[in-house]
Design a protein around this motif. Structure first.
Motif, PDB file in Angstrom:
ATOM      1  N   UNK A   9     -11.779  31.250  48.044  1.00 29.06           N
ATOM      2  CA  UNK A   9     -10.682  31.838  47.253  1.00 29.06           C
ATOM      3  C   UNK A   9     -10.097  33.105  47.875  1.00 29.06           C
ATOM      4  N   UNK A  10     -10.540  33.463  49.087  1.00 36.42           N
ATOM      5  CA  UNK A  10      -9.953  34.610  49.782  1.00 36.42           C
ATOM      6  C   UNK A  10     -10.521  35.938  49.297  1.00 36.42           C
ATOM      7  N   UNK A  11     -10.329  36.981  50.104  1.00 34.84           N
ATOM      8  CA  UNK A  11     -10.843  38.294  49.668  1.00 34.84           C
ATOM      9  C   UNK A  11      -9.876  39.424  49.940  1.00 34.84           C
ATOM     10  N   UNK A  12      -8.572  39.083  49.992  1.00 38.62           N
ATOM     11  CA  UNK A  12      -7.569  40.141  50.163  1.00 38.62           C
ATOM     12  C   UNK A  12      -6.453  39.958  49.149  1.00 38.62           C
ATOM     13  N   UNK A  13      -6.809  39.884  47.884  1.00 39.52           N
ATOM     14  CA  UNK A  13      -5.770  39.669  46.861  1.00 39.52           C
ATOM     15  C   UNK A  13      -5.961  40.556  45.628  1.00 39.52           C
ATOM     16  N   UNK A  14      -7.160  41.088  45.393  1.00 45.28           N
ATOM     17  CA  UNK A  14      -7.379  41.933  44.207  1.00 45.28           C
ATOM     18  C   UNK A  14      -7.420  43.400  44.642  1.00 45.28           C
ATOM     19  N   UNK A  31      -0.769  45.536  48.048  1.00 45.95           N
ATOM     20  CA  UNK A  31      -0.645  44.130  47.644  1.00 45.95           C
ATOM     21  C   UNK A  31       0.756  43.853  47.089  1.00 45.95           C
ATOM     22  N   UNK A  32       1.354  44.875  46.455  1.00 47.15           N
ATOM     23  CA  UNK A  32       2.675  44.693  45.843  1.00 47.15           C
ATOM     24  C   UNK A  32       3.810  45.220  46.708  1.00 47.15           C
ATOM     25  N   UNK A  33       3.489  45.661  47.915  1.00 48.74           N
ATOM     26  CA  UNK A  33       4.543  46.079  48.853  1.00 48.74           C
ATOM     27  C   UNK A  33       5.046  44.812  49.544  1.00 48.74           C
ATOM     28  N   UNK A  34       6.325  44.509  49.341  1.00 48.84           N
ATOM     29  CA  UNK A  34       6.875  43.267  49.898  1.00 48.84           C
ATOM     30  C   UNK A  34       7.858  43.536  51.032  1.00 48.84           C
ATOM     31  N   UNK A  55      -5.398  50.912  49.980  1.00 50.83           N
ATOM     32  CA  UNK A  55      -6.809  51.280  49.913  1.00 50.83           C
ATOM     33  C   UNK A  55      -7.735  50.066  49.812  1.00 50.83           C
ATOM     34  N   UNK A  56      -7.220  48.928  50.212  1.00 48.53           N
ATOM     35  CA  UNK A  56      -8.089  47.766  50.369  1.00 48.53           C
ATOM     36  C   UNK A  56      -8.234  46.904  49.132  1.00 48.53           C
ATOM     37  N   UNK A  57      -9.178  45.968  49.222  1.00 48.09           N
ATOM     38  CA  UNK A  57      -9.293  44.896  48.228  1.00 48.09           C
ATOM     39  C   UNK A  57     -10.727  44.739  47.746  1.00 48.09           C
ATOM     40  N   UNK A  58     -10.855  44.197  46.526  1.00 49.60           N
ATOM     41  CA  UNK A  58     -12.179  43.949  45.926  1.00 49.60           C
ATOM     42  C   UNK A  58     -12.536  42.477  46.140  1.00 49.60           C
ATOM     43  N   UNK A  59     -13.780  42.239  46.521  1.00 48.86           N
ATOM     44  CA  UNK A  59     -14.295  40.879  46.692  1.00 48.86           C
ATOM     45  C   UNK A  59     -14.575  40.328  45.292  1.00 48.86           C
ATOM     46  N   UNK A  60     -13.879  39.275  44.915  1.00 54.48           N
ATOM     47  CA  UNK A  60     -13.972  38.841  43.513  1.00 54.48           C
ATOM     48  C   UNK A  60     -13.995  37.328  43.362  1.00 54.48           C
ATOM     49  N   UNK A  61     -14.841  36.862  42.449  1.00 57.14           N
ATOM     50  CA  UNK A  61     -14.920  35.426  42.124  1.00 57.14           C
ATOM     51  C   UNK A  61     -14.818  35.298  40.619  1.00 57.14           C
ATOM     52  N   UNK A 118     -23.265  35.732  39.423  1.00 60.33           N
ATOM     53  CA  UNK A 118     -23.008  36.105  40.822  1.00 60.33           C
ATOM     54  C   UNK A 118     -21.890  37.144  40.885  1.00 60.33           C
ATOM     55  N   UNK A 119     -22.143  38.247  41.561  1.00 66.39           N
ATOM     56  CA  UNK A 119     -21.132  39.306  41.617  1.00 66.39           C
ATOM     57  C   UNK A 119     -21.249  40.062  42.942  1.00 66.39           C
ATOM     58  N   UNK A 120     -20.277  39.859  43.818  1.00 67.16           N
ATOM     59  CA  UNK A 120     -20.303  40.549  45.112  1.00 67.16           C
ATOM     60  C   UNK A 120     -19.240  41.657  45.192  1.00 67.16           C
ATOM     61  N   UNK A 121     -18.695  42.068  44.036  1.00 64.73           N
ATOM     62  CA  UNK A 121     -17.595  43.038  44.086  1.00 64.73           C
ATOM     63  C   UNK A 121     -18.068  44.439  44.491  1.00 64.73           C
TER      64      UNK A 121
END
Ligand SMILES: Cc1cc2nc3c(=O)[nH]c(=O)nc-3n(C[C@H](O)[C@H](O)[C@H](O)COP(=O)(O)OP(=O)(O)OC[C@H]3O[C@@H](n4cnc5c(N)ncnc54)[C@H](O)[C@@H]3O)c2cc1C
Ligand SMILES: NC(=O)c1ccc[n+]([C@@H]2O[C@H](COP(=O)([O-])OP(=O)(O)OC[C@H]3O[C@@H](n4cnc5c(N)ncnc54)[C@H](OP(=O)(O)O)[C@@H]3O)[C@@H](O)[C@H]2O)c1
Length: 435
Positions: free
Chosen positions: A143-148, A166-169, A315-321, A329-332
């Motif tokens: 599910x990717x790790x550069x979206x949250x 993430x919202x800079x287009x 400032x980066x992204x949170x690893x989220x499932x 399971x939580x790797x955030x």
């Protein structure tokens, strides 16, 4: 009867799907997008993707291709650093070439995955407001790790516009604005270069020093140059990389930037050809860390104060499932103890593909992980008996010793990781034809 579920049809999910099909297994892939490509489907509206109008990759095409389907297999004339649109077409070309489309259910959000007492996965998905429950023997998570977005927080309140990268287009909306970009990663450097083309003033705030790696060294893509040193012992390799970059760009103080206090691999690499140029052309202004906000004023830790219209937190992204219960399971936050960045010590029918951060490109490693996962599901590859020890070893013996910040929990060295993965595959692991 084995039945596999793949979550996501981005660069990792399509190679998982392809390799599972190669083993003749029954598989369904779900993606809430309407096509293949994941992060590489640029969209001006809010979406899964975090790329912007002008994004080109930072890993060069030579080291950013699937072995089963290279850029040459796709289309001649792709440049060294393809654009997001060329990549989207490449991933869609991969899916078409290997006849993956009939196996992907688009516009379908996986909402929850629960492991039942009989060791099957109960997967609840939703399409057009209608929920469906299905059961699978194996689950492959892509599910990717550069979206949250991971937002920073500071004392006080900023009353101007505040957004995440993430919202800079695109840069156009920032025309004539006073923009502050936070961060020293690839998003921050790319975004500040882009806004500097139109803004009244763009300032970049770094909380520490970073070494900026140019995209080209000696006329070749930098990762290609670095790969020629891959045979050297790690320390020597990084010593030469650091020295080469220093010779090319000089010291950070020449650009008003702090010197890094870590070695070149101590953080995820920032690869940018234009930031240093923009700094020396008075288009981007360097600043240190932020202390607090007060209206539109930003107070920096060096005591200076400046007014801004917009802050862009890169400032980066949170690893989220989000489809797993947090108590399951939580790797955030914290360590990610997965063998080959893929296998859980306890759940034999669960696989993560593409959930690693290489110094290099993600999808060639995801392709190799997929081949191992597919062979494991088929019964052609056996999990090591000491997998619990091996999972812990990934945490205690990382390829690189990086600074302890949230973005560095899943780092691998591209070349070492590829080498590790290939040890688990037969010699004829490349398979270029569709089944
Ligand atoms: C601006 C930017 C530039 C980058 N540049 C590079 C680069 O140069 N080189 C590199 O290797 N990496 C780069 N990356 C990293 C990027 O994560 C990878 O390139 C790549 O997209 C990873 O592929 P993936 O399939 O793992 O994840 P993604 O591309 O994020 O795809 C995940 C897919 O899963 C789907 N999905 C997610 N959750 C669900 C759900 N619950 N139900 C159904 N579907 C779901 C999404 O719709 C998406 O299609 C960059 C990232 C950013 C933000
Ligand atoms: N052109 C491209 O191909 C391109 C463009 C953009 C992004 N990317 C990729 O996308 C991924 C994400 O990159 P990213 O730059 O968005 O995120 P990132 O690599 O996680 O970098 C985040 C940056 O923000 C800093 N930061 C985090 N929290 C902070 C806080 N509270 N205050 C101040 N600074 C803070 C980090 O500092 P620390 O160093 O202290 O952690 C780091 O400098 C990476 O894989 C990257 O390579 C690629």
């Amino acid at each position: 009867m084995k039945k596999v579920c793949v979550i996501g049809a981005g660069p990792s999910g399509i190679t998982a799907l392809k390799n599972i099909l190669d083993q003749g297994l029954d598989v369904t892939c779900y993606d809430f997008n309407s096509d293949v490509g994941g992060n590489w489907i640029y969209n001006e509206s809010k979406s899964h993707s975090s790329v912007f109008e002008t994004t080109h990759i930072i890993s060069s095409k030579t080291l950013s291709q699937y072995e089963d389907y290279t850029f040459d297999d796709f289309e001649k004339g792709i440049p060294d650093y393809p654009s997001h649109d060329q990549l989207r077409r490449y991933f869609q070309g991969y899916a078409a070439h290997f006849k993956l489309y009939p196996k992907i259910e688009f516009n379908t959000l996986v909402k929850s995955c629960e492991l039942n007492a009989d060791n099957t996965w109960e997967v609840i998905s939703e399409k057009d407001g209608v929920q469906k429950t299905e059961h699978f023997t194996h689950l492959v998570v892509c599910n990717g790790h550069h979206w949250l977005p991971r937002f920073p927080s500071y004392p006080g309140e900023f009353t101007g516009e505040f957004l995440h990268s993430h919202d800079f287009k695109k840069a156009a909306p920032f025309k004539d604005k006073r923009v502050l970009v936070i961060g020293g990663g690839n998003s921050a450097c790319d975004v500040s270069v882009e806004t500097s083309r139109v803004s009244k003033k763009t300032t970049i705030s770094w909380r520490r020093g970073y070494r900026i790696v140019p995209k080209f060294l000696f006329g070749k893509p930098s990762d290609v140059v670095a790969s020629r040193m891959a045979f050297l012992p790690t320390r020597l390799k990084f010593f030469f990389s650091e020295l080469t970059v220093k010779i090319f760009s000089g010291a950070n103080k020449n650009y008003g930037l702090p010197e890094p206090e870590h070695n070149i691999t101590g953080t995820h690499p920032t690869i940018n050809e234009e930031l240093l140029y923009k700094l020396r052309h008075g288009k981007v202004f360097p600043k240190g860390d932020i202390d607090h906000f007060d209206g539109k004023n930003v107070h920096f830790k060096d005591g200076s104060v400046e007014e801004f219209d917009t802050i862009i937190a890169c400032t980066g992204y949170i690893l989220e499932h989000p489809f797993f219960r947090k108590d399951f399971l939580n790797y955030s936050e914290g360590d990610v103890p997965l063998y080959l960045k893929m296998l859980h010590e306890k759940y034999e029918n669960l696989f993560f593909v593409g959930m690693f951060q290489p110094l290099g490109c993600i999808w060639p490693g995801a392709e190799l992980q997929s081949k191992i996962a597919a062979r494991a599901i088929k019964g052609l590859w056996k999990r090591p008996e000491n997998i619990a020890t091996l999972c812990q070893r990934e945490v205690t013996h990382p390829h690189l010793n990086q600074i302890k910040t949230p973005r560095h929990t899943i780092t691998v060295d591209f070349h070492l990781f590829v080498k590790d993965l290939k040890k688990h595959l037969p010699k004829n692991y490349v398979s270029k034809s569709a089944v």
